[in-house]
Design an enzyme around this catalytic site. Structure first.
Site, PDB file in Angstrom:
ATOM      1  N   HIS B  75       0.844  -1.203   0.000  1.00 35.79           N
ATOM      2  CA  HIS B  75       0.000   0.000   0.000  1.00 35.79           C
ATOM      3  C   HIS B  75       0.873   1.245   0.000  1.00 35.79           C
ATOM      4  O   HIS B  75       0.673   2.164  -0.799  1.00 35.79           O
ATOM      5  CB  HIS B  75      -0.926  -0.007   1.222  1.00 35.79           C
ATOM      6  N   ASP B 104       7.107  22.692 -25.523  1.00 36.35           N
ATOM      7  CA  ASP B 104       7.016  21.327 -25.002  1.00 36.35           C
ATOM      8  C   ASP B 104       8.075  21.189 -23.920  1.00 36.35           C
ATOM      9  O   ASP B 104       8.759  22.150 -23.586  1.00 36.35           O
ATOM     10  CB  ASP B 104       7.242  20.282 -26.116  1.00 36.35           C
ATOM     11  N   TRP B 140       7.434  -0.396   4.166  1.00 39.09           N
ATOM     12  CA  TRP B 140       7.911   0.220   2.918  1.00 39.09           C
ATOM     13  C   TRP B 140       9.356   0.667   3.041  1.00 39.09           C
ATOM     14  O   TRP B 140      10.026   0.876   2.044  1.00 39.09           O
ATOM     15  CB  TRP B 140       7.027   1.394   2.510  1.00 39.09           C
ATOM     16  N   SER B 167      12.786   6.318 -13.548  1.00 39.44           N
ATOM     17  CA  SER B 167      11.754   7.132 -14.178  1.00 39.44           C
ATOM     18  C   SER B 167      11.719   8.529 -13.561  1.00 39.44           C
ATOM     19  O   SER B 167      11.691   9.538 -14.283  1.00 39.44           O
ATOM     20  CB  SER B 167      10.398   6.449 -14.019  1.00 39.44           C
ATOM     21  N   SER B 168      11.755   8.617 -12.229  1.00 35.08           N
ATOM     22  CA  SER B 168      11.658   9.973 -11.667  1.00 35.08           C
ATOM     23  C   SER B 168      12.933  10.764 -11.855  1.00 35.08           C
ATOM     24  O   SER B 168      12.868  11.984 -11.985  1.00 35.08           O
ATOM     25  CB  SER B 168      11.221  10.011 -10.205  1.00 35.08           C
ATOM     26  N   HIS B 251      13.968  11.298   3.893  1.00 39.10           N
ATOM     27  CA  HIS B 251      13.424  12.573   4.335  1.00 39.10           C
ATOM     28  C   HIS B 251      13.249  13.563   3.202  1.00 39.10           C
ATOM     29  O   HIS B 251      12.173  14.139   3.069  1.00 39.10           O
ATOM     30  CB  HIS B 251      14.126  13.168   5.552  1.00 39.10           C
ATOM     31  N   GLU B 253      12.597  12.775   0.329  1.00 40.67           N
ATOM     32  CA  GLU B 253      11.441  12.213  -0.371  1.00 40.67           C
ATOM     33  C   GLU B 253      10.133  12.790   0.170  1.00 40.67           C
ATOM     34  O   GLU B 253       9.198  13.067  -0.578  1.00 40.67           O
ATOM     35  CB  GLU B 253      11.463  10.680  -0.238  1.00 40.67           C
ATOM     36  N   TYR B 255       9.659  15.702   1.292  1.00 39.87           N
ATOM     37  CA  TYR B 255       9.477  17.047   0.741  1.00 39.87           C
ATOM     38  C   TYR B 255       9.239  16.998  -0.758  1.00 39.87           C
ATOM     39  O   TYR B 255       8.587  17.882  -1.313  1.00 39.87           O
ATOM     40  CB  TYR B 255      10.658  17.935   1.138  1.00 39.87           C
ATOM     41  N   SER B 266      -0.176  27.550  -3.867  1.00 38.21           N
ATOM     42  CA  SER B 266       0.256  28.924  -4.138  1.00 38.21           C
ATOM     43  C   SER B 266      -0.288  29.451  -5.453  1.00 38.21           C
ATOM     44  O   SER B 266      -0.253  30.654  -5.700  1.00 38.21           O
ATOM     45  CB  SER B 266       1.785  29.013  -4.160  1.00 38.21           C
ATOM     46  N   HIS B 300      15.937  11.797  12.546  1.00 38.73           N
ATOM     47  CA  HIS B 300      14.781  11.889  13.448  1.00 38.73           C
ATOM     48  C   HIS B 300      13.792  10.753  13.207  1.00 38.73           C
ATOM     49  O   HIS B 300      12.864  10.576  13.981  1.00 38.73           O
ATOM     50  CB  HIS B 300      14.096  13.267  13.358  1.00 38.73           C
ATOM     51  N   HIS B 301      13.976  10.007  12.111  1.00 37.39           N
ATOM     52  CA  HIS B 301      13.136   8.829  11.888  1.00 37.39           C
ATOM     53  C   HIS B 301      13.609   7.641  12.708  1.00 37.39           C
ATOM     54  O   HIS B 301      12.980   6.592  12.694  1.00 37.39           O
ATOM     55  CB  HIS B 301      13.156   8.437  10.409  1.00 37.39           C
ATOM     56  N   THR B 326       8.397  26.565   6.899  1.00 40.00           N
ATOM     57  CA  THR B 326       7.053  26.056   6.616  1.00 40.00           C
ATOM     58  C   THR B 326       5.997  27.044   7.106  1.00 40.00           C
ATOM     59  O   THR B 326       5.005  27.296   6.426  1.00 40.00           O
ATOM     60  CB  THR B 326       6.860  24.675   7.267  1.00 40.00           C
ATOM     61  N   LYS B 329       5.453  29.891   4.782  1.00 37.12           N
ATOM     62  CA  LYS B 329       4.545  29.579   3.681  1.00 37.12           C
ATOM     63  C   LYS B 329       3.091  29.639   4.143  1.00 37.12           C
ATOM     64  O   LYS B 329       2.245  30.217   3.472  1.00 37.12           O
ATOM     65  CB  LYS B 329       4.857  28.183   3.117  1.00 37.12           C
ATOM     66  N   ARG B 448       1.981   0.156  15.112  1.00 36.02           N
ATOM     67  CA  ARG B 448       1.583   0.088  13.699  1.00 36.02           C
ATOM     68  C   ARG B 448       1.984  -1.261  13.114  1.00 36.02           C
ATOM     69  O   ARG B 448       2.739  -2.013  13.721  1.00 36.02           O
ATOM     70  CB  ARG B 448       2.217   1.239  12.918  1.00 36.02           C
TER      71      ARG B 448
END
Lengths: 218, 523
Positions: B75, B104, B140, B167-168, B251, B253, B255, B266, B300-301, B326, B329, B448
């Site tokens: 998932h 293009d 994951w 790809s990315s 991390h 990722e 963002y 925005s 921090h993870h 943050t 914003k 979890r």
């Protein structure tokens, strides 16, 4: 709304050529960044090892198999301080052993101490294991010096064999005052490759007749 | 009609399947990305439904624990790499050339390849569910030793991740090259629309952090099959090191997932406030600051792995520092609305909902940043609630808002506003009913990734599951609304929205197959 003048039109045509070369240049630069960052991922491993050695945080400790060093520096014992050293031992999955840690000991910094861990092979075949040490708290790691340890090499236990495994160590006098207790823990892993090569050698040496006993357990 | 469209080519292109297979047109590829993303969103959503069905009541009802773990793992992978990231690459493909006045993308053929790597990658990932041993089931984050011990499904997952990563990376190189080299004359960097800015910064994050993930999973693969011991402690490796490398990617990722949604918001808020964006320059710098900080907060993870106090303090304070750009914003969005002439069409509802719900996720993130508190929250449902507020409340609401915002430009038709509002309210209510109780569950200690739980958690879990079913079902309204809009509906004007500004609104609706063949001039 927008009027395209002739001069602008020419300008745009020149632009197209330069845009293509710009695109190529940008892509090549970014591709270099990508390759570099892929390498950086691998570079993190030696960096991590060096970082852990400097800070002692992964608890590997210092291993010196040199008795002279022991005698020379072991002479000065700090009798004013006592440190408790505790031992734990764990057998990781796939290793058919019992592994009993030594009783905890109370020592002085600088003193050289010998303790023994007990290992017993529960299976009927020869198995090779490798112990991986870890010391906590991490700030004690750099001051915990092993001069002889069963973890320096792999250990082979014959089927059903029991053995006392010696550990000789001392704790450096520079150990920070805040550390009163040090825990040394070992995780014993089965060394698949060495067990396999050991047993295939054994099979070759003995006759093929008792092969069954090698296959029945494991 | 403007001069920009007068001399455009006819919309000639191959028809049928070859149009989509061979296309190098940014609009076609954008459409492909968006449909791919929606398909993955549904597949990942169905897995979430299985998870919430199992957790509806305590005890084991429908699935066995191993399959449950496969569901939580796949998932997450499907949603992150299949739904969220491609959704924004699709939006980038459609919108960036239109917004900067380019004909293009810079590298159209690479663009085709970037997209067509995704369907096989997704197939591989989903196929892992059906191989012996099943899909990756260790979460994951594919931490060793579980990811080293798993069956061939883990290899499927790793190869799928490699393909999606390639790809990315290619997509990002394309986006950077487009933004750097293809801007219309006069479109200086500090005039770029915020969506383009956030994507430029996101693309730089992608090219720097995805290769690190590629390195980490390559090491996993060699540990699994080629006798290396990078992460295997019996061979002198260190599983904790994987966590460091993974989160060095992981991390940024986070963002990567949220910054383009910031960009969308925005764009939307000024349009429906009929005011220019408040504090444009500070928005640009806040985005860049967040991107920079994202590289120095990873640990921090993993506060609970036993790192030295100095390390914990460093990562705690650097994490809290992210709250500053943050908040810049968030305050800018609120200030844009302040004394604006507000209307609340569906895109605006999504934008406001995103700001509100993302802020809740941001605050629970601050709670998780506090080291002593994190020891309690770690690996509980509190973390699950936190990142779903950020990723669903932030990223997905942002993407949905963007679709409503630009759909009239893409299709030439207005979507059904009533259905749009129903979709918004049901989604937001469903989301909050699903994830808000999970905060309480986590604080009370429910771990979890476990298919069963203690009896005291029963009520909140039931509420959460009911919310999830509502959330899942309400996405059908979205699908119906989009299909109806493609088929027909009220004709959209070129500007579509009264308060719209920017180059994409100067081309006709629907946007012709080729736009800005002659660059517009930005004053």
């Amino acid at each position: 709304m927008q009027h395209i003048h002739k001069s602008q039109d020419k300008f745009f045509k020149n632009q197209i050529v330069s845009i293509e070369s710009n695109n190529r240049r940008t892509s090549i630069r970014l591709a270099i960044v990508v390759v570099g960052m892929f390498g950086f991922g691998y570079l993190l491993i030696p960096l991590y090892t060096v970082f852990c050695e400097i800070t002692g945080i992964n608890g590997k400790g210092i291993q010196i198999a040199n008795s002279e060093d022991t005698r020379e520096r072991g002479n000065t014992v700090d009798l004013n301080r006592t440190i408790t050293v505790e031992f734990t031992g764990a057998v990781m999955g796939g290793l058919p052993w019992e592994f009993e840690p030594a009783e905890k000991v109370t020592i002085h910094p600088g003193e050289t101490v010998q303790v023994a861990f007990k290992a017993h092979n529960l299976s009927t075949v020869d198995v090779v294991g490798q112990a991986v040490p870890s010391i906590s708290p991490p700030r004690a790691t750099r001051h915990f010096i092993k001069t002889e340890c069963f973890c320096f090499t792999t250990q082979t236990l014959a089927g059903g064999e029991s053995r006392d495994m010696p550990l000789i160590f001392r704790v450096d006098k520079d150990l920070p005052d805040s550390v009163k207790t040090i825990t040394l823990s070992y995780a014993f892993y089965r060394s698949e490759s060495e067990t396999a090569s050991h047993n295939s050698k054994a099979v070759h040496e003995s006759n093929a007749g008792n092969r069954d006993s090698h296959l029945t357990s494991g | 009609m403007t001069a920009t469209t007068a001399d455009q080519h006819h919309d000639h292109h191959p028809t049928g399947i070859t149009r989509w297979l061979f296309t190098t047109n940014h609009k076609d590829i954008g459409t492909l990305y968006l449909w791919f993303s929606f398909t993955m969103f549904i597949i990942g959503g169905l897995m979430a439904m299985i998870i919430r069905s199992e957790l509806f009541e305590p005890g084991l009802q429908f699935v066995d624990p191993l399959f449950f773990n496969q569901m939580t793992t796949v998932h997450a992978l499907v949603m992150i790499f299949g739904a969220a990231m491609p959704a924004f690459v699709g939006l980038a493909n459609w919108q960036i050339p239109l917004m900067i006045g380019a004909p293009d993308m810079a590298l159209p053929r690479l663009n085709n390849w970037s997209f067509w790597l995704l369907p096989p990658a997704a197939t591989l990932l989903i196929a892992s569910l059906f191989v012996p041993g099943g899909a990756p089931a260790g979460g994951w984050t594919i931490y060793p030793p579980l990811s080293i011990q798993g069956g061939m499904g883990v290899d499927f997952g790793i190869l799928a991740l490699h393909m999606m990563g390639i790809s990315s990376i290619m997509g990002s190189i394309n986006i950077i090259a487009t933004i750097m080299n293809m801007r219309a004359p006069g479109m200086i960097l500090m005039k770029l629309p915020m969506f383009v800015w956030t994507w430029l910064i996101t693309a730089f994050l992608l090219v720097t952090c995805i290769p690190v993930l590629a390195g980490a999973i390559t090491m996993l693969l060699t540990d699994r099959h080629f006798g290396t011991h990078f992460f295997d402690s019996s061979g002198g490796g260190d599983p904790v090191m994987f966590q460091h490398i993974f989160w060095f990617f992981g991390h940024p990722e986070v963002y990567i997932l949220i910054l383009p949604a910031f960009g969308v918001v925005s764009q939307i808020i000024p349009t429906f406030s009929r005011k220019p964006l408040f504090g444009y320059t500070s928005m640009v710098f806040a985005t860049a600051t967040i991107a920079f900080l994202s590289f120095i907060v990873w640990a921090h993870h993993m506060f609970t792995v036993g790192m030295p106090l100095t390390g914990e303090l460093f990562f705690m304070y650097s994490t809290m520092l992210i709250a500053i750009p943050t908040s810049v914003k968030i305050f800018n969005w609120v200030s844009t609305m302040w004394r604006g002439s507000l209307t609340f069409e569906t895109p605006m509802l999504y934008a406001i909902g995103m700001v509100f719900l993302f802020t809740i996720g941001g605050f629970s993130g601050l709670m998780l940043a506090i080291v002593p508190a994190d020891f309690q929250y770690h690996d509980t449902y509190f973390v699950v609630a936190h990142f779903h507020y950020v990723i669903f409340g932030g990223t997905i609401l942002g993407a949905l808002g963007a679709v409503y915002f630009w759909l009239p430009k893409w299709t030439g038709h207005m979507y059904n506003e009533t259905l749009g509002k129903w979709h918004f309210w049901l989604t937001v209510i469903g989301m909050n009913v699903t994830f808000f109780p999970q905060h309480f569950l986590g604080l009370a200690g429910m771990p979890r990734r476990i298919p069963d739980y203690a009896l005291q958690f029963a009520e909140f879990n039931m509420v959460s599951s009911l919310g999830a079913f509502l959330l899942g079902l309400s996405q059908i309204i979205f699908l119906i609304n989009v299909l109806k809009t493609i088929k027909g509906g009220e004709k959209a004007s070129d500007r579509v929205w009264e308060g719209s500004t920017g180059l994409e609104w100067t081309v006709p609706s629907p946007a012709p197959y080729h736009t800005f063949a002659t660059p517009p001039v930005v004053k």
